[in-house]
Motif scaffolding. Structure first.
Motif, PDB file in Angstrom:
ATOM      1  N   HIS A  83       0.817  -1.223   0.000  1.00  0.00           N
ATOM      2  CA  HIS A  83       0.000   0.000   0.000  1.00  0.00           C
ATOM      3  C   HIS A  83       0.844   1.264   0.000  1.00  0.00           C
ATOM      4  N   VAL A  84       2.155   1.106   0.032  1.00  0.00           N
ATOM      5  CA  VAL A  84       3.073   2.239   0.095  1.00  0.00           C
ATOM      6  C   VAL A  84       3.540   2.575  -1.309  1.00  0.00           C
ATOM      7  N   ASP A  85       3.439   3.863  -1.676  1.00  0.00           N
ATOM      8  CA  ASP A  85       3.976   4.246  -2.981  1.00  0.00           C
ATOM      9  C   ASP A  85       4.980   5.392  -2.888  1.00  0.00           C
ATOM     10  N   ALA A  86       5.313   5.818  -1.677  1.00  0.00           N
ATOM     11  CA  ALA A  86       6.311   6.865  -1.486  1.00  0.00           C
ATOM     12  C   ALA A  86       7.710   6.267  -1.576  1.00  0.00           C
ATOM     13  N   THR A  87       8.705   7.122  -1.679  1.00  0.00           N
ATOM     14  CA  THR A  87      10.088   6.657  -1.752  1.00  0.00           C
ATOM     15  C   THR A  87      10.624   6.245  -0.382  1.00  0.00           C
ATOM     16  N   GLU A  88      10.061   6.836   0.680  1.00  0.00           N
ATOM     17  CA  GLU A  88      10.479   6.491   2.029  1.00  0.00           C
ATOM     18  C   GLU A  88       9.246   6.206   2.875  1.00  0.00           C
ATOM     19  N   VAL A  89       9.457   5.498   3.984  1.00  0.00           N
ATOM     20  CA  VAL A  89       8.315   5.118   4.822  1.00  0.00           C
ATOM     21  C   VAL A  89       8.721   5.123   6.296  1.00  0.00           C
ATOM     22  N   PHE A  90       7.892   5.775   7.111  1.00  0.00           N
ATOM     23  CA  PHE A  90       8.051   5.659   8.556  1.00  0.00           C
ATOM     24  C   PHE A  90       7.510   4.293   8.961  1.00  0.00           C
ATOM     25  N   VAL A  91       8.147   3.659   9.910  1.00  0.00           N
ATOM     26  CA  VAL A  91       7.627   2.445  10.537  1.00  0.00           C
ATOM     27  C   VAL A  91       7.572   2.743  12.028  1.00  0.00           C
ATOM     28  N   GLY A 107      12.419  13.436  10.872  1.00  0.00           N
ATOM     29  CA  GLY A 107      11.797  14.270   9.848  1.00  0.00           C
ATOM     30  C   GLY A 107      12.596  14.479   8.583  1.00  0.00           C
ATOM     31  N   ASP A 108      13.908  14.348   8.663  1.00  0.00           N
ATOM     32  CA  ASP A 108      14.738  14.556   7.476  1.00  0.00           C
ATOM     33  C   ASP A 108      14.768  13.312   6.611  1.00  0.00           C
ATOM     34  N   PRO A 109      14.943  13.483   5.293  1.00  0.00           N
ATOM     35  CA  PRO A 109      15.082  12.306   4.421  1.00  0.00           C
ATOM     36  C   PRO A 109      16.246  11.422   4.859  1.00  0.00           C
ATOM     37  N   VAL A 110      16.172  10.161   4.503  1.00  0.00           N
ATOM     38  CA  VAL A 110      17.229   9.202   4.810  1.00  0.00           C
ATOM     39  C   VAL A 110      18.521   9.675   4.130  1.00  0.00           C
ATOM     40  N   PRO A 111      19.641   9.690   4.851  1.00  0.00           N
ATOM     41  CA  PRO A 111      20.914  10.106   4.240  1.00  0.00           C
ATOM     42  C   PRO A 111      21.265   9.241   3.032  1.00  0.00           C
ATOM     43  N   ASP A 112      21.978   9.828   2.081  1.00  0.00           N
ATOM     44  CA  ASP A 112      22.315   9.139   0.828  1.00  0.00           C
ATOM     45  C   ASP A 112      23.009   7.796   1.037  1.00  0.00           C
ATOM     46  N   ASP A 121      18.398   4.620  21.644  1.00  0.00           N
ATOM     47  CA  ASP A 121      18.481   5.113  23.019  1.00  0.00           C
ATOM     48  C   ASP A 121      19.512   4.302  23.807  1.00  0.00           C
ATOM     49  N   GLY A 122      20.481   3.757  23.089  1.00  0.00           N
ATOM     50  CA  GLY A 122      21.423   2.800  23.649  1.00  0.00           C
ATOM     51  C   GLY A 122      21.151   1.436  23.048  1.00  0.00           C
ATOM     52  N   ARG A 123      20.006   1.320  22.422  1.00  0.00           N
ATOM     53  CA  ARG A 123      19.547   0.128  21.703  1.00  0.00           C
ATOM     54  C   ARG A 123      18.831   0.601  20.445  1.00  0.00           C
ATOM     55  N   ARG A 124      19.028  -0.107  19.357  1.00  0.00           N
ATOM     56  CA  ARG A 124      18.333   0.249  18.123  1.00  0.00           C
ATOM     57  C   ARG A 124      16.832   0.031  18.297  1.00  0.00           C
ATOM     58  N   GLN A 125      16.056   1.048  18.014  1.00  0.00           N
ATOM     59  CA  GLN A 125      14.602   0.971  18.089  1.00  0.00           C
ATOM     60  C   GLN A 125      14.067   0.864  16.655  1.00  0.00           C
ATOM     61  N   TRP A 126      14.118  -0.343  16.109  1.00  0.00           N
ATOM     62  CA  TRP A 126      13.738  -0.580  14.711  1.00  0.00           C
ATOM     63  C   TRP A 126      12.324  -0.091  14.411  1.00  0.00           C
ATOM     64  N   LEU A 127      11.444  -0.131  15.410  1.00  0.00           N
ATOM     65  CA  LEU A 127      10.033   0.208  15.176  1.00  0.00           C
ATOM     66  C   LEU A 127       9.725   1.681  15.443  1.00  0.00           C
ATOM     67  N   ILE A 128      10.770   2.484  15.432  1.00  0.00           N
ATOM     68  CA  ILE A 128      10.635   3.946  15.387  1.00  0.00           C
ATOM     69  C   ILE A 128      11.677   4.385  14.364  1.00  0.00           C
ATOM     70  N   GLY A 129      11.337   4.180  13.094  1.00  0.00           N
ATOM     71  CA  GLY A 129      12.320   4.407  12.050  1.00  0.00           C
ATOM     72  C   GLY A 129      11.738   4.992  10.784  1.00  0.00           C
ATOM     73  N   ARG A 130      12.651   5.346   9.908  1.00  0.00           N
ATOM     74  CA  ARG A 130      12.314   5.844   8.571  1.00  0.00           C
ATOM     75  C   ARG A 130      13.245   5.123   7.598  1.00  0.00           C
ATOM     76  N   TYR A 131      12.657   4.476   6.589  1.00  0.00           N
ATOM     77  CA  TYR A 131      13.417   3.609   5.696  1.00  0.00           C
ATOM     78  C   TYR A 131      13.095   3.902   4.233  1.00  0.00           C
ATOM     79  N   ARG A 132      14.049   3.594   3.378  1.00  0.00           N
ATOM     80  CA  ARG A 132      13.773   3.653   1.938  1.00  0.00           C
ATOM     81  C   ARG A 132      12.824   2.503   1.618  1.00  0.00           C
TER      82      ARG A 132
END
Length: 191
Positions: A83-91, A107-112, A121-132
């Protein structure tokens, strides 16, 4: 041009909450689901896909389910990608009372040089992310059984995901009634 959609994960069993519908728990007078929708909209998401049974008809979102239901976050993300058609997606998981300031850090686009970013927060929070979106689709194609019961590391472990430093107070989710009581004692009223 970068565009962004959002995948909100709201279809878990909430077993540590006695099966309560966690995304409909109210913190500060608003459901956790509404808070997550507001957070990704404020950060620029055009389309919001919620993976759960329909929980709130008033929300302008696309509802979808993983098959079979309760297959875990990877299965939910894979189901939503169609259902996603954008170039990036928040999860974003819908158990985060601080979703608005947490997502604002993304809020900023994913770095190149990266496939995504997530709070750390000392641990990767995969479910608070922004991905290509393309990177997620490629990673998803290598996960068996539609992602059912797969770990987030199975989906994202091969991607270049950069950490975004975050205060642990921003990543604190609600998994138990005790978590809810603690959030209520520290901040706005819980209803």
């Amino acid at each position: 041009m970068v565009s962004v959609d959002a995948i909100l994960l709201a279809g878990g069993r909430a077993s540590r909450l006695g099966g309560a519908t966690k995304p409909l728990v109210r913190v500060g007078g608003q459901t956790l689901l509404r808070t997550a929708v507001d957070a990704v909209r404020a950060a620029g998401a055009r389309r919001v896909v919620v993976v759960a049974p329909v929980l709130d008809d008033a929300l302008e979102v696309t509802w979808t389910r993983e098959e079979p239901p309760f297959g875990g976050p990877v299965a939910a993300i894979i189901a939503a990608l169609g259902h996603v058609d954008a170039t990036e997606v928040f999860v974003v998981a819908c158990d985060l009372p601080t979703a608005v300031p947490a997502v604002a850090l993304l809020g900023d686009p994913v770095p190149d040089a990266a496939d995504g970013v997530c709070l750390d927060d000392g641990r990767r929070q995969w479910l608070i992310g922004r991905y290509r979106a393309a990177a997620l689709r490629t990673a998803a194609s290598g996960v068996s059984e539609g992602g059912r019961d797969a770990s987030m590391r199975a989906l994202l472990g091969g991607l270049r995901v950069e950490p975004v430093p975050a205060d642990p107070a921003l990543t604190r989710d609600i998994d138990t009634w005790e978590d809810l009581r603690e959030v209520a004692s520290e901040g706005p009223a819980v209803t």
